[in-house]
Design a protein around this motif. Sequence first.
Motif, PDB file in Angstrom:
ATOM      1  N   PHE A 189      46.392  -9.371  11.399  1.00 56.52           N
ATOM      2  CA  PHE A 189      46.896  -8.447  10.353  1.00 56.52           C
ATOM      3  C   PHE A 189      46.818  -9.027   8.944  1.00 56.52           C
ATOM      4  O   PHE A 189      47.745  -8.916   8.158  1.00 56.52           O
ATOM      5  CB  PHE A 189      48.330  -7.979  10.670  1.00 56.52           C
ATOM      6  CG  PHE A 189      48.420  -7.272  11.994  1.00 56.52           C
ATOM      7  CD1 PHE A 189      47.962  -5.968  12.131  1.00 56.52           C
ATOM      8  CD2 PHE A 189      48.935  -7.921  13.115  1.00 56.52           C
ATOM      9  CE1 PHE A 189      48.013  -5.310  13.360  1.00 56.52           C
ATOM     10  CE2 PHE A 189      48.994  -7.280  14.353  1.00 56.52           C
ATOM     11  CZ  PHE A 189      48.532  -5.974  14.478  1.00 56.52           C
ATOM     12  N   PHE A 190      45.690  -9.657   8.657  1.00 56.08           N
ATOM     13  CA  PHE A 190      45.476 -10.142   7.287  1.00 56.08           C
ATOM     14  C   PHE A 190      45.025  -8.979   6.410  1.00 56.08           C
ATOM     15  O   PHE A 190      44.336  -8.070   6.875  1.00 56.08           O
ATOM     16  CB  PHE A 190      44.421 -11.261   7.280  1.00 56.08           C
ATOM     17  CG  PHE A 190      44.959 -12.574   7.766  1.00 56.08           C
ATOM     18  CD1 PHE A 190      45.439 -13.520   6.856  1.00 56.08           C
ATOM     19  CD2 PHE A 190      45.018 -12.862   9.136  1.00 56.08           C
ATOM     20  CE1 PHE A 190      45.961 -14.721   7.307  1.00 56.08           C
ATOM     21  CE2 PHE A 190      45.547 -14.059   9.579  1.00 56.08           C
ATOM     22  CZ  PHE A 190      46.023 -14.995   8.670  1.00 56.08           C
ATOM     23  N   ASP A 191      45.436  -9.010   5.142  1.00 54.72           N
ATOM     24  CA  ASP A 191      45.003  -7.969   4.202  1.00 54.72           C
ATOM     25  C   ASP A 191      43.626  -8.269   3.637  1.00 54.72           C
ATOM     26  O   ASP A 191      42.878  -7.359   3.287  1.00 54.72           O
ATOM     27  CB  ASP A 191      45.969  -7.888   3.004  1.00 54.72           C
ATOM     28  CG  ASP A 191      47.399  -7.623   3.441  1.00 54.72           C
ATOM     29  OD1 ASP A 191      47.620  -6.617   4.130  1.00 54.72           O
ATOM     30  OD2 ASP A 191      48.289  -8.443   3.106  1.00 54.72           O
ATOM     31  N   VAL A 192      43.342  -9.572   3.487  1.00 53.25           N
ATOM     32  CA  VAL A 192      42.133  -9.983   2.779  1.00 53.25           C
ATOM     33  C   VAL A 192      41.444 -11.110   3.539  1.00 53.25           C
ATOM     34  O   VAL A 192      42.102 -12.014   4.053  1.00 53.25           O
ATOM     35  CB  VAL A 192      42.488 -10.515   1.357  1.00 53.25           C
ATOM     36  CG1 VAL A 192      41.243 -10.989   0.619  1.00 53.25           C
ATOM     37  CG2 VAL A 192      43.227  -9.466   0.534  1.00 53.25           C
ATOM     38  N   LEU A 193      40.110 -11.045   3.592  1.00 53.38           N
ATOM     39  CA  LEU A 193      39.321 -12.178   4.090  1.00 53.38           C
ATOM     40  C   LEU A 193      38.333 -12.556   2.999  1.00 53.38           C
ATOM     41  O   LEU A 193      37.485 -11.749   2.605  1.00 53.38           O
ATOM     42  CB  LEU A 193      38.561 -11.806   5.363  1.00 53.38           C
ATOM     43  CG  LEU A 193      37.557 -12.871   5.842  1.00 53.38           C
ATOM     44  CD1 LEU A 193      38.270 -14.144   6.309  1.00 53.38           C
ATOM     45  CD2 LEU A 193      36.652 -12.325   6.947  1.00 53.38           C
ATOM     46  N   ILE A 194      38.453 -13.797   2.492  1.00 52.46           N
ATOM     47  CA  ILE A 194      37.510 -14.280   1.475  1.00 52.46           C
ATOM     48  C   ILE A 194      36.428 -15.102   2.172  1.00 52.46           C
ATOM     49  O   ILE A 194      36.736 -16.058   2.889  1.00 52.46           O
ATOM     50  CB  ILE A 194      38.228 -15.132   0.411  1.00 52.46           C
ATOM     51  CG1 ILE A 194      39.292 -14.275  -0.315  1.00 52.46           C
ATOM     52  CG2 ILE A 194      37.234 -15.723  -0.591  1.00 52.46           C
ATOM     53  CD1 ILE A 194      40.139 -15.051  -1.323  1.00 52.46           C
ATOM     54  N   VAL A 195      35.170 -14.706   2.003  1.00 55.70           N
ATOM     55  CA  VAL A 195      34.052 -15.402   2.645  1.00 55.70           C
ATOM     56  C   VAL A 195      33.290 -16.208   1.602  1.00 55.70           C
ATOM     57  O   VAL A 195      32.614 -15.654   0.725  1.00 55.70           O
ATOM     58  CB  VAL A 195      33.095 -14.393   3.341  1.00 55.70           C
ATOM     59  CG1 VAL A 195      31.974 -15.142   4.077  1.00 55.70           C
ATOM     60  CG2 VAL A 195      33.864 -13.480   4.300  1.00 55.70           C
ATOM     61  N   ASP A 196      33.424 -17.529   1.698  1.00 59.63           N
ATOM     62  CA  ASP A 196      32.703 -18.438   0.804  1.00 59.63           C
ATOM     63  C   ASP A 196      31.315 -18.644   1.397  1.00 59.63           C
ATOM     64  O   ASP A 196      31.171 -18.740   2.618  1.00 59.63           O
ATOM     65  CB  ASP A 196      33.479 -19.768   0.747  1.00 59.63           C
ATOM     66  CG  ASP A 196      32.965 -20.711  -0.322  1.00 59.63           C
ATOM     67  OD1 ASP A 196      32.185 -20.267  -1.190  1.00 59.63           O
ATOM     68  OD2 ASP A 196      33.342 -21.904  -0.285  1.00 59.63           O
ATOM     69  N   THR A 197      30.294 -18.682   0.574  1.00 62.09           N
ATOM     70  CA  THR A 197      28.935 -18.778   1.113  1.00 62.09           C
ATOM     71  C   THR A 197      28.209 -20.005   0.580  1.00 62.09           C
ATOM     72  O   THR A 197      28.658 -20.632  -0.379  1.00 62.09           O
ATOM     73  CB  THR A 197      28.109 -17.533   0.740  1.00 62.09           C
ATOM     74  OG1 THR A 197      27.975 -17.489  -0.690  1.00 62.09           O
ATOM     75  CG2 THR A 197      28.767 -16.253   1.234  1.00 62.09           C
ATOM     76  N   ALA A 198      27.058 -20.296   1.197  1.00 59.10           N
ATOM     77  CA  ALA A 198      26.251 -21.435   0.773  1.00 59.10           C
ATOM     78  C   ALA A 198      25.502 -21.073  -0.497  1.00 59.10           C
ATOM     79  O   ALA A 198      24.962 -19.986  -0.625  1.00 59.10           O
ATOM     80  CB  ALA A 198      25.249 -21.788   1.863  1.00 59.10           C
ATOM     81  N   GLY A 199      25.500 -21.986  -1.446  1.00 58.49           N
ATOM     82  CA  GLY A 199      24.698 -21.769  -2.649  1.00 58.49           C
ATOM     83  C   GLY A 199      23.639 -22.845  -2.725  1.00 58.49           C
ATOM     84  O   GLY A 199      23.737 -23.873  -2.066  1.00 58.49           O
ATOM     85  N   ARG A 200      22.604 -22.598  -3.483  1.00 59.55           N
ATOM     86  CA  ARG A 200      21.610 -23.647  -3.730  1.00 59.55           C
ATOM     87  C   ARG A 200      21.680 -23.961  -5.211  1.00 59.55           C
ATOM     88  O   ARG A 200      22.311 -23.246  -5.975  1.00 59.55           O
ATOM     89  CB  ARG A 200      20.196 -23.155  -3.388  1.00 59.55           C
ATOM     90  CG  ARG A 200      20.047 -22.599  -1.998  1.00 59.55           C
ATOM     91  CD  ARG A 200      19.917 -23.706  -0.939  1.00 59.55           C
ATOM     92  NE  ARG A 200      20.331 -23.181   0.372  1.00 59.55           N
ATOM     93  CZ  ARG A 200      19.573 -22.432   1.157  1.00 59.55           C
ATOM     94  NH1 ARG A 200      18.356 -22.123   0.784  1.00 59.55           N
ATOM     95  NH2 ARG A 200      20.029 -21.995   2.303  1.00 59.55           N
ATOM     96  N   LEU A 201      20.934 -25.008  -5.596  1.00 60.76           N
ATOM     97  CA  LEU A 201      20.967 -25.394  -6.999  1.00 60.76           C
ATOM     98  C   LEU A 201      20.181 -24.432  -7.874  1.00 60.76           C
ATOM     99  O   LEU A 201      20.421 -24.290  -9.062  1.00 60.76           O
ATOM    100  CB  LEU A 201      20.445 -26.820  -7.170  1.00 60.76           C
ATOM    101  CG  LEU A 201      21.434 -27.862  -6.626  1.00 60.76           C
ATOM    102  CD1 LEU A 201      20.808 -29.245  -6.613  1.00 60.76           C
ATOM    103  CD2 LEU A 201      22.734 -27.868  -7.432  1.00 60.76           C
TER     104      LEU A 201
END
Length: 302
Positions: A189-201
């Motif tokens: 029952f979470f309101d929010v899911l923050i998905v951090d992603t892979a970045g490149r330079l």
Amino acid sequence: QQDNPIMFDNLTDRLSQSIKKIRGQANLTEDNIKDILRDIRVALLEADVALPVVKSFIDDVKQRALGREVLTSVKPAQMMVKVVQEELERVLGKETSGINFNAQPPVVILMAGLQGAGKTTTSGKLAKYLTERQQKKVMMVSADVYRPAAIEQLQTVGEQVGVSVHPSSVIDNPVTIGKSAVDAAKKGFFDVLIVDTAGRLAVDESMMQEIKALQDSLNPTETLFVVDAMTGQDAANTAKAFADVLDLTGVVLTKVDGDARGGAALSVKTITGKPIKFQGVGEKMDALEPFHPDRIASSILG
Ligand code: GDP
């Protein structure tokens, strides 16, 4: 009213000077309108606004300023100031916009951007902000399967802000991790899911395909483009690359506390067409603020 970060001083000071000059004119001729436009153009370029953005800004103002609306108006200088003001509002937007909660929970927020832009830090700041200011129950997950250090960094940030981090493993693919986090967030029952992603330079085809696949499968309510304000002119190119591939819903401008010159805000907003929702003003977890475009316009107009 709170002050704008120093970053915008260069832009606002220069533009206010141009506006003052306009106000000082009793009559406007085509020639002094051209002088004013040249002045505004230099101010925008010196504030690091990307060239195509400066060009379209000046073209729009010029078209209206040399039209009947201004030249035949009873108070031409006042009309000219109004034209510049309206163009600024058109470019920067007028309203402050936050996270859209108009969706079935969990509201998924996908963080996109280059490595070093501040995605992981901003994920933590946003988690803290939404928890404390908007009383949301927030979960985070890292979909960066290339850098175990990035997964650990998000864990650390989660502990710092007291927010659950769904475990991810480098042997899974990002979509599998994302889906499993959505399931867990639903069950808990979470309101929010923050998905951090892979970045490149730098912008890279496989990174773009990967984050596009994440967007397609998770169908996030928000896809936020995180961009370092210090990258100045480059911010425009990066914004274009991300906006071409992803359906962005907003922008987070980071490192606004540094000695960047403010132009990135105009460039990124113009190129993506999406609102700058937040600005990062430091490295600490509480250094995130809603972005107020109207304050920048009003400090220019005095
Ligand atoms: P990521 O690779 O996109 O996840 O970027 P990180 O979140 O690891 O951030 C890269 C660096 O920028 C870190 O040293 C952060 O502390 C720093 N950083 C992020 N946001 C801000 C900000 O708003 N202001 C300042 N001064 N530093 C920031």
